[in-house]
Design a protein around this motif. Structure first.
Motif, PDB file in Angstrom:
ATOM      1  N   GLN A  37      -0.425   3.710   0.687  1.00 47.39           N
ATOM      2  CA  GLN A  37      -1.365   4.439  -0.163  1.00 47.39           C
ATOM      3  C   GLN A  37      -0.676   5.099  -1.349  1.00 47.39           C
ATOM      4  N   SER A  38       0.567   5.493  -1.184  1.00 51.21           N
ATOM      5  CA  SER A  38       1.280   6.182  -2.265  1.00 51.21           C
ATOM      6  C   SER A  38       1.687   5.229  -3.385  1.00 51.21           C
ATOM      7  N   GLY A  39       1.773   3.933  -3.055  1.00 50.76           N
ATOM      8  CA  GLY A  39       2.227   2.964  -4.042  1.00 50.76           C
ATOM      9  C   GLY A  39       3.732   3.025  -4.281  1.00 50.76           C
ATOM     10  N   ARG A  40       4.407   3.805  -3.465  1.00 50.38           N
ATOM     11  CA  ARG A  40       5.856   3.964  -3.613  1.00 50.38           C
ATOM     12  C   ARG A  40       6.564   2.643  -3.334  1.00 50.38           C
ATOM     13  N   VAL A  41       7.539   2.342  -4.154  1.00 50.56           N
ATOM     14  CA  VAL A  41       8.331   1.126  -4.020  1.00 50.56           C
ATOM     15  C   VAL A  41       9.748   1.532  -3.626  1.00 50.56           C
ATOM     16  N   PRO A  42      10.365   0.838  -2.658  1.00 52.46           N
ATOM     17  CA  PRO A  42      11.733   1.195  -2.260  1.00 52.46           C
ATOM     18  C   PRO A  42      12.692   1.125  -3.446  1.00 52.46           C
ATOM     19  N   GLU A  43      13.629   2.067  -3.484  1.00 49.23           N
ATOM     20  CA  GLU A  43      14.644   2.082  -4.540  1.00 49.23           C
ATOM     21  C   GLU A  43      15.686   1.011  -4.245  1.00 49.23           C
TER      22      GLU A  43
END
Length: 158
Positions: free
Chosen positions: A123-129
């Motif tokens: 849901q956050s749309g966070r992509v792994p670094e």
């Protein structure tokens, strides 16, 4: 890996067969196994070895995926085929700890918490670094993100 995490000055790695660790008896206060057992065909032998080198009153934290949600759907994050995966039911795993000489202090099922974390990340749309992507690829192969997504979807359906 430790260099990617900037911990290389603090860690020492000893490579050994998990059934024959080069430690004396009763020397380790605390040990942790994070999802290692799923890769061990001779888990009881490894647990007995852990009991041998653990000090009296020492603690072993063992986290592992179990088969309690049903038969696995391959590819899994840690194995693309059944011959590389050694999961079992929670009950069978607990029995092996007893056979190895451990007293079980607690057993916690973290499936719900894991699924909630997966939902929150989605849901956050966070992509792994990049360092996390590199670490996962180095340890689990370049197709790990896809295998992890498949497993998460299968768990969500159950």
């Amino acid at each position: 890996m430790s260099a990617l995490c900037q911990l290389d000055d603090l860690l020492t790695f000893i490579e050994a067969d998990a059934k024959e660790v080069p430690f004396g008896n009763d020397v380790v206060f605390h040990a942790c196994s994070f999802c290692v057992g799923i890769n061990l065909p001779e888990k009881l032998a490894v647990l007995r070895e852990c009991a041998r080198f653990a000090r009296p009153g020492g603690r072993l934290i063992w986290t592992e995926v179990t088969q309690d949600a049903g038969d696995p759907y391959y590819p899994l994050p840690w194995s693309t085929t059944p011959d590389g995966s050694h999961i079992e039911t929670r009950e069978a795993l607990i029995k092996q700890f007893g056979k190895a000489g451990f007293a079980i202090l607690s057993v916690e099922d973290e499936t719900g918490a894991h699924l909630e974390l997966v939902r929150q990340i989605k849901q956050s749309g966070r992509v792994p670094e990049l360092p996390q992507v590199q670490l996962n690829a180095a340890v689990l192969g370049p197709d790990f993100p896809e295998r992890r997504q498949i497993t998460s979807r299968v768990l969500e359906m159950r």
